[in-house]
Design a protein around this motif. Structure first.
Motif, PDB file in Angstrom:
ATOM      1  N   MET A 159       0.823  -1.193   0.000  1.00  0.00           N
ATOM      2  CA  MET A 159       0.000   0.000   0.000  1.00  0.00           C
ATOM      3  C   MET A 159       0.871   1.263   0.000  1.00  0.00           C
ATOM      4  O   MET A 159       1.886   1.310   0.672  1.00  0.00           O
ATOM      5  CB  MET A 159      -0.908   0.041   1.227  1.00  0.00           C
ATOM      6  N   ALA A 160       0.426   2.236  -0.735  1.00  0.00           N
ATOM      7  CA  ALA A 160       1.152   3.503  -0.815  1.00  0.00           C
ATOM      8  C   ALA A 160       1.094   4.219   0.525  1.00  0.00           C
ATOM      9  O   ALA A 160       0.102   4.154   1.234  1.00  0.00           O
ATOM     10  CB  ALA A 160       0.550   4.374  -1.903  1.00  0.00           C
ATOM     11  N   LYS A 161       2.188   4.896   0.855  1.00  0.00           N
ATOM     12  CA  LYS A 161       2.228   5.648   2.107  1.00  0.00           C
ATOM     13  C   LYS A 161       1.848   7.112   1.908  1.00  0.00           C
ATOM     14  O   LYS A 161       1.664   7.838   2.858  1.00  0.00           O
ATOM     15  CB  LYS A 161       3.620   5.560   2.716  1.00  0.00           C
ATOM     16  N   GLN A 162       1.753   7.563   0.639  1.00  0.00           N
ATOM     17  CA  GLN A 162       1.399   8.961   0.389  1.00  0.00           C
ATOM     18  C   GLN A 162       0.105   9.045  -0.404  1.00  0.00           C
ATOM     19  O   GLN A 162      -0.246   8.134  -1.146  1.00  0.00           O
ATOM     20  CB  GLN A 162       2.529   9.696  -0.325  1.00  0.00           C
ATOM     21  N   ALA A 163      -0.584  10.150  -0.191  1.00  0.00           N
ATOM     22  CA  ALA A 163      -1.839  10.379  -0.915  1.00  0.00           C
ATOM     23  C   ALA A 163      -1.875  11.819  -1.404  1.00  0.00           C
ATOM     24  O   ALA A 163      -1.432  12.734  -0.705  1.00  0.00           O
ATOM     25  CB  ALA A 163      -3.042  10.105  -0.021  1.00  0.00           C
ATOM     26  N   LEU A 164      -2.426  11.999  -2.587  1.00  0.00           N
ATOM     27  CA  LEU A 164      -2.714  13.321  -3.123  1.00  0.00           C
ATOM     28  C   LEU A 164      -4.095  13.716  -2.637  1.00  0.00           C
ATOM     29  O   LEU A 164      -5.056  12.974  -2.828  1.00  0.00           O
ATOM     30  CB  LEU A 164      -2.675  13.312  -4.651  1.00  0.00           C
ATOM     31  N   ILE A 165      -4.195  14.883  -2.013  1.00  0.00           N
ATOM     32  CA  ILE A 165      -5.473  15.394  -1.527  1.00  0.00           C
ATOM     33  C   ILE A 165      -5.820  16.618  -2.364  1.00  0.00           C
ATOM     34  O   ILE A 165      -5.131  17.635  -2.303  1.00  0.00           O
ATOM     35  CB  ILE A 165      -5.409  15.775  -0.031  1.00  0.00           C
ATOM     36  N   LEU A 166      -6.875  16.511  -3.156  1.00  0.00           N
ATOM     37  CA  LEU A 166      -7.346  17.614  -3.996  1.00  0.00           C
ATOM     38  C   LEU A 166      -8.490  18.297  -3.257  1.00  0.00           C
ATOM     39  O   LEU A 166      -9.573  17.732  -3.116  1.00  0.00           O
ATOM     40  CB  LEU A 166      -7.815  17.092  -5.356  1.00  0.00           C
ATOM     41  N   ARG A 179      -1.834   8.865 -10.224  1.00  0.00           N
ATOM     42  CA  ARG A 179      -2.544   7.735 -10.829  1.00  0.00           C
ATOM     43  C   ARG A 179      -1.576   6.794 -11.527  1.00  0.00           C
ATOM     44  O   ARG A 179      -1.670   5.572 -11.389  1.00  0.00           O
ATOM     45  CB  ARG A 179      -3.604   8.244 -11.803  1.00  0.00           C
ATOM     46  N   ASP A 180      -0.634   7.355 -12.282  1.00  0.00           N
ATOM     47  CA  ASP A 180       0.350   6.525 -12.993  1.00  0.00           C
ATOM     48  C   ASP A 180       1.195   5.704 -12.033  1.00  0.00           C
ATOM     49  O   ASP A 180       1.580   4.577 -12.338  1.00  0.00           O
ATOM     50  CB  ASP A 180       1.258   7.391 -13.872  1.00  0.00           C
ATOM     51  N   ALA A 181       1.492   6.266 -10.856  1.00  0.00           N
ATOM     52  CA  ALA A 181       2.308   5.578  -9.857  1.00  0.00           C
ATOM     53  C   ALA A 181       1.492   4.602  -9.003  1.00  0.00           C
ATOM     54  O   ALA A 181       2.058   3.837  -8.222  1.00  0.00           O
ATOM     55  CB  ALA A 181       2.994   6.594  -8.950  1.00  0.00           C
ATOM     56  N   GLY A 182       0.175   4.647  -9.144  1.00  0.00           N
ATOM     57  CA  GLY A 182      -0.683   3.795  -8.329  1.00  0.00           C
ATOM     58  C   GLY A 182      -0.817   4.277  -6.900  1.00  0.00           C
ATOM     59  O   GLY A 182      -1.203   3.511  -6.007  1.00  0.00           O
ATOM     60  N   ASP A 183      -0.515   5.555  -6.666  1.00  0.00           N
ATOM     61  CA  ASP A 183      -0.634   6.128  -5.324  1.00  0.00           C
ATOM     62  C   ASP A 183      -2.076   6.572  -5.060  1.00  0.00           C
ATOM     63  O   ASP A 183      -2.851   6.798  -5.986  1.00  0.00           O
ATOM     64  CB  ASP A 183       0.301   7.329  -5.163  1.00  0.00           C
ATOM     65  N   SER A 184      -2.393   6.727  -3.811  1.00  0.00           N
ATOM     66  CA  SER A 184      -3.744   7.097  -3.395  1.00  0.00           C
ATOM     67  C   SER A 184      -4.090   8.532  -3.762  1.00  0.00           C
ATOM     68  O   SER A 184      -3.237   9.415  -3.723  1.00  0.00           O
ATOM     69  CB  SER A 184      -3.893   6.922  -1.885  1.00  0.00           C
ATOM     70  N   VAL A 185      -5.364   8.727  -4.079  1.00  0.00           N
ATOM     71  CA  VAL A 185      -5.912  10.049  -4.385  1.00  0.00           C
ATOM     72  C   VAL A 185      -7.230  10.188  -3.632  1.00  0.00           C
ATOM     73  O   VAL A 185      -8.066   9.288  -3.675  1.00  0.00           O
ATOM     74  CB  VAL A 185      -6.160  10.213  -5.906  1.00  0.00           C
ATOM     75  N   GLU A 208     -11.409   6.379  -6.341  1.00  0.00           N
ATOM     76  CA  GLU A 208     -10.919   7.542  -5.609  1.00  0.00           C
ATOM     77  C   GLU A 208     -12.063   8.159  -4.800  1.00  0.00           C
ATOM     78  O   GLU A 208     -13.018   8.684  -5.373  1.00  0.00           O
ATOM     79  CB  GLU A 208     -10.353   8.590  -6.576  1.00  0.00           C
ATOM     80  N   PRO A 209     -11.962   8.103  -3.471  1.00  0.00           N
ATOM     81  CA  PRO A 209     -13.053   8.636  -2.657  1.00  0.00           C
ATOM     82  C   PRO A 209     -13.203  10.145  -2.782  1.00  0.00           C
ATOM     83  O   PRO A 209     -12.222  10.864  -2.999  1.00  0.00           O
ATOM     84  CB  PRO A 209     -12.663   8.245  -1.232  1.00  0.00           C
ATOM     85  N   VAL A 210     -14.444  10.591  -2.642  1.00  0.00           N
ATOM     86  CA  VAL A 210     -14.763  12.013  -2.552  1.00  0.00           C
ATOM     87  C   VAL A 210     -15.327  12.253  -1.162  1.00  0.00           C
ATOM     88  O   VAL A 210     -16.354  11.682  -0.791  1.00  0.00           O
ATOM     89  CB  VAL A 210     -15.789  12.451  -3.628  1.00  0.00           C
ATOM     90  N   VAL A 211     -14.632  13.081  -0.396  1.00  0.00           N
ATOM     91  CA  VAL A 211     -15.048  13.390   0.969  1.00  0.00           C
ATOM     92  C   VAL A 211     -15.858  14.686   0.925  1.00  0.00           C
ATOM     93  O   VAL A 211     -15.359  15.723   0.489  1.00  0.00           O
ATOM     94  CB  VAL A 211     -13.824  13.548   1.891  1.00  0.00           C
ATOM     95  N   LEU A 212     -17.094  14.624   1.368  1.00  0.00           N
ATOM     96  CA  LEU A 212     -17.945  15.807   1.446  1.00  0.00           C
ATOM     97  C   LEU A 212     -17.732  16.465   2.805  1.00  0.00           C
ATOM     98  O   LEU A 212     -17.813  15.805   3.842  1.00  0.00           O
ATOM     99  CB  LEU A 212     -19.414  15.427   1.285  1.00  0.00           C
ATOM    100  N   LYS A 213     -17.440  17.773   2.779  1.00  0.00           N
ATOM    101  CA  LYS A 213     -17.247  18.505   4.027  1.00  0.00           C
ATOM    102  C   LYS A 213     -18.129  19.745   4.054  1.00  0.00           C
ATOM    103  O   LYS A 213     -18.570  20.231   3.019  1.00  0.00           O
ATOM    104  CB  LYS A 213     -15.776  18.888   4.213  1.00  0.00           C
ATOM    105  N   HIS A 214     -18.357  20.222   5.279  1.00  0.00           N
ATOM    106  CA  HIS A 214     -19.169  21.419   5.487  1.00  0.00           C
ATOM    107  C   HIS A 214     -18.411  22.486   6.274  1.00  0.00           C
ATOM    108  O   HIS A 214     -18.988  23.503   6.647  1.00  0.00           O
ATOM    109  CB  HIS A 214     -20.459  21.064   6.225  1.00  0.00           C
ATOM    110  N   PHE A 215     -17.130  22.242   6.530  1.00  0.00           N
ATOM    111  CA  PHE A 215     -16.303  23.149   7.312  1.00  0.00           C
ATOM    112  C   PHE A 215     -14.982  23.399   6.593  1.00  0.00           C
ATOM    113  O   PHE A 215     -14.619  22.659   5.682  1.00  0.00           O
ATOM    114  CB  PHE A 215     -16.024  22.561   8.705  1.00  0.00           C
TER     115      PHE A 215
END
Length: 185
Positions: free
Chosen positions: A1-8, A41-47, A81-88
């Motif tokens: 499992m990848a240890k890093q994630a891109l957070i958009l 995505r190309d590296a298979g890392d988390s997004v 790739e999960p989409v997290v819904l936030k209100h804050f």
């Protein structure tokens, strides 16, 4: 499992020129976010995508169910790739973000998106406080002019001030090119 994630963070329609709350440099920042998204995505890392919606129809932007609150077409999530819904402002507050990251064993976050002075600042400080190592890609983030006490602060200065503050104690702050060069080397 990848240890890093891109957070958009909040790369949503209302922040672009035709939206309700346009940011200075939103298109250029999104173009860099697209480059990073492809590399992850190309590296298979988390997004993980973050999407903000206010809870009130009277909100100035990101109103519930609106076109403006949707993710920008250039950075749409894939099914895995999960989409997290936030209100804050803080992407960790009352969301499943931390559990998503912990389930994948993520220790390092690469943060991009909007707005530099609000949600990028909020997620970066919170992530650092929670023990994550954070890198903010400064040219994949956007801001806007602010007003304080009758003084207009140009977006470039707002962005620079927040990147400087985050780089002092909360994150490594680098450019898209620097990040991509380092990850290929």
């Amino acid at each position: 499992m990848a240890k890093q994630a891109l957070i958009l963070v909040d790369i949503q329609n209302d922040y672009f020129p035709q939206g309700k709350w346009p940011l200075v440099g939103a298109d250029a920042a999104a173009d860099n976010a697209v480059r990073l998204l492809k590399a992850f995505r190309d590296a298979g890392d988390s997004v993980v995508h973050i999407r903000h919606e206010f809870t009130s129809e009277e909100a100035p932007f990101f109103t519930p169910g609106s076109e403006g609150a949707k993710l920008h077409p250039n950075v749409l999530n894939r099914a895995d790739e999960p989409v997290v819904l936030k209100h804050f402002v803080n992407s960790f507050r009352e969301t499943e973000l931390q559990s998503i990251l912990d389930e994948q064993g993520i220790k390092e976050l690469v943060v991009v998106g909007s707005m530099s002075h609000m949600c990028i600042d909020g997620i970066t400080r919170a992530a650092n406080d929670l023990g994550y190592s954070v890198t903010v890609i400064h040219d994949a983030c956007a801001s806007r002019d602010l007003e304080f006490n009758g003084l207009t602060v140009p977006a470039a200065q707002v962005h620079a001030a927040f990147m400087s503050a985050l780089g002092f104690a909360y994150a490594k702050v680098i450019s898209t090119d620097e990040f991509l060069s380092a990850s290929q080397g």
